[in-house]
Write an enzyme that holds these catalytic residues in place. Structure first.
Site, PDB file in Angstrom:
ATOM      1  N   GLU A   1      21.588  -1.992   2.323  1.00 44.17           N
ATOM      2  CA  GLU A   1      20.514  -1.383   3.126  1.00 44.17           C
ATOM      3  C   GLU A   1      20.669  -1.859   4.568  1.00 44.17           C
ATOM      4  OE1 GLU A   1      16.427  -2.078   1.910  1.00 44.17           O
ATOM      5  OE2 GLU A   1      15.743  -0.633   3.421  1.00 44.17           O
TER       6      GLU A   1
ATOM      7  N   GLU B   1      11.137  -5.227  -3.823  1.00 41.52           N
ATOM      8  CA  GLU B   1      11.173  -6.115  -2.654  1.00 41.52           C
ATOM      9  C   GLU B   1       9.996  -7.082  -2.611  1.00 41.52           C
ATOM     10  OE1 GLU B   1      10.855  -2.400  -0.271  1.00 41.52           O
ATOM     11  OE2 GLU B   1       9.675  -3.606   1.090  1.00 41.52           O
TER      12      GLU B   1
ATOM     13  N   ASP C   1      11.261   6.438   0.573  1.00 45.01           N
ATOM     14  CA  ASP C   1      10.572   5.159   0.375  1.00 45.01           C
ATOM     15  C   ASP C   1       9.116   5.320   0.788  1.00 45.01           C
ATOM     16  OD1 ASP C   1       9.634   2.589   0.334  1.00 45.01           O
ATOM     17  OD2 ASP C   1      11.174   1.753   1.656  1.00 45.01           O
TER      18      ASP C   1
ATOM     19  N   LYS D   1      11.228   7.121   5.406  1.00 44.80           N
ATOM     20  CA  LYS D   1       9.913   6.663   4.973  1.00 44.80           C
ATOM     21  C   LYS D   1       9.004   7.850   4.702  1.00 44.80           C
ATOM     22  CE  LYS D   1      10.966   2.420   5.255  1.00 44.80           C
ATOM     23  NZ  LYS D   1      10.662   1.360   4.299  1.00 44.80           N
TER      24      LYS D   1
ATOM     25  N   HIS E   1      17.250  -5.126  -1.633  1.00 40.85           N
ATOM     26  CA  HIS E   1      16.482  -4.758  -0.439  1.00 40.85           C
ATOM     27  C   HIS E   1      16.918  -5.671   0.700  1.00 40.85           C
ATOM     28  CE1 HIS E   1      12.905  -5.426   2.195  1.00 40.85           C
ATOM     29  NE2 HIS E   1      12.781  -4.122   2.082  1.00 40.85           N
TER      30      HIS E   1
ATOM     31  N   GLU F   1      11.533   5.195  -3.779  1.00 46.14           N
ATOM     32  CA  GLU F   1      11.256   3.749  -3.692  1.00 46.14           C
ATOM     33  C   GLU F   1       9.765   3.465  -3.512  1.00 46.14           C
ATOM     34  OE1 GLU F   1      14.134   1.803  -1.267  1.00 46.14           O
ATOM     35  OE2 GLU F   1      12.717   0.353  -0.464  1.00 46.14           O
TER      36      GLU F   1
ATOM     37  N   ASP G   1      14.997  -8.834  -2.873  1.00 44.81           N
ATOM     38  CA  ASP G   1      15.486  -9.191  -1.533  1.00 44.81           C
ATOM     39  C   ASP G   1      15.882 -10.664  -1.577  1.00 44.81           C
ATOM     40  OD1 ASP G   1      15.536 -10.126   1.227  1.00 44.81           O
ATOM     41  OD2 ASP G   1      14.624  -8.208   1.745  1.00 44.81           O
TER      42      ASP G   1
HETATM   43 CA    CA Z   1      11.274  -0.458   1.011  1.00 44.98          CA
END
Ligand code: CA
Length: 379
Positions: free
Chosen positions: A329, A246, A194, A166, A296, A220, A269
């Site tokens: 993921e 997502e 991300d 992240k 996702h 991302e 997702d």
């Molecule tokens: Ca994400």
């Protein structure tokens, strides 16, 4: 066969260690599972992405549209439910709630015919997929780089061939975190970043240029999802492939992103975009547009199982002798009920996960675990 009940379960756990994404602090883990029961005793399970309590309320509101219907009428049911909520729906919680219901219907259909969902969808291209570890959040009250180092070394040791961390906390801090991660992973493990839309286009372009030579597979959610033009600008002005999706829901939401050429990698997702019924249409659209699709995933073993059924049937890309397998993921952050809700957890073996071969989603729910983690929602 008729549907007799549609019931949401809200699971909750207070985290030992809270952590930040770019814009939010996670102090709890939540999940909304959906159980659909039929008059012959068949039960199907689904899961909704996003805030569990409002998802559960919307699942309850949708339930009346399903009672008495044949659960195998998956497309007519999808169209009816979507139509009844369209005027205030189309995206957001109505879609995440509908996703959980739809996944449960596919689970029922698979169990009814005695085959895995991927068989109903036309057959699998693969029986296992590589998994990448998702983590690298900023723990509240701990040194981020120190925590990151521990985490990355753990993923390496476990044999993951890809890791996503992240970012979106601030440019300088993020560049340091990415450099450290690449150093710890070495050159052969895939690295994704991300931002959870924690940048604007100016910062996203700066970040992408700053880490461009660190071999990053994708960048991302650089910017907020409603700004497709900003997405495209980030794509055009920095060299790392851009990913997102997502929070785009339904074929219409994804159509807008595909038409705008907003991303290189589309990430619907299955528990959010409208379920299995909708993600297969989105997958066909992405293939026609020449845009790679890597779902996702964020949830319990039910969400992972649903994603694996889809990963099994995604068409090979690129079209050559040895196409690349789509990634699973695999969230590695603290969540004690993630796999505890299943009687047999879905696990990776040195970074690969087998597609479940049992009927429906191919997993069984552990009702004792449900009782342990579910909030009582009696009013
Ligand atoms: Ca994400």
């Amino acid at each position: 066969m008729k549907i007799t009940a549609v019931k949401p379960y809200v699971l909750h756990h207070r985290l030992e260690q809270a952590f930040d994404s770019a814009f939010s602090t996670f102090a709890d883990r939540w999940a909304c599972l959906v159980e659909v029961t039929c008059d012959d005793g068949t039960v199907g399970w689904g899961e909704c992405l996003g805030p569990a309590l409002p998802n559960a309320a919307i699942v309850e509101a949708m339930a009346q549209l399903l009672i008495g219907r044949n659960p195998l009428d998956i497309e007519p049911i999808w169209t009816h439910v979507y139509g009844q909520f369209r005027d205030q729906g189309q995206r957001g919680l109505t879609m995440t709630a509908q996703s959980g219901i739809d996944i449960a219907l596919w689970d029922i259909a698979g169990k009814h015919f005695g085959v895995p969902v991927h068989r109903l969808l036309g057959g699998a291209f693969r029986n296992s997929v590589p998994a990448y570890a998702t983590g690298g959040f900023r723990p509240v009250g701990r040194d981020r780089l120190l925590a990151l180092e521990e985490e990355i070394l753990r993923y390496r040791e476990q044999g993951f061939s890809g890791v996503k961390i992240k970012i979106g906390y601030g440019l300088k801090e993020d560049v340091r975190a990415i450099e450290l991660t690449r150093k710890l992973l070495g050159p052969s493990v895939a690295l994704m970043i991300d931002a959870n839309h924690g940048y604007d286009a100016i910062e996203a372009v700066q970040l992408g240029r700053a880490v461009a030579d660190l071999g990053i597979d994708w960048f991302e959610e650089p910017v907020v999802p409603e700004q497709l033009e900003a997405y495209r600008e980030v794509r055009q002005r920095q060299p790392i492939p851009v990913a997102g999706g997502e929070t785009w829901h339904g074929r219409s939401g994804h159509m807008a992103a595909l038409s705008a050429r907003a991303v290189d990698v589309l990430q619907p997702d299955v528990c959010g975009c409208g379920g299995i019924t909708e993600i297969r249409k989105i997958a066909a659209m992405a293939e026609a547009a020449g845009i790679r699709l890597i779902p996702h995933v964020w949830g319990t073993g039910i969400a992972v199982a649903a994603a694996l059924q889809i990963l099994a049937v995604l068409p090979p890309v690129p079209k050559r002798h040895a196409p690349s397998d789509p990634w699973l993921e695999f969230d590695q952050t603290e969540n004690p009920f993630r796999m505890a809700v299943l009687t047999k957890p879905i696990q990776h073996q040195r970074g690969r996960v087998a597609i479940p071969e049992g009927p429906g989603l191919g997993v069984k729910v552990d009702r004792q675990a449900l009782a342990k983690w579910a909030l009582s929602r009696d009013r």
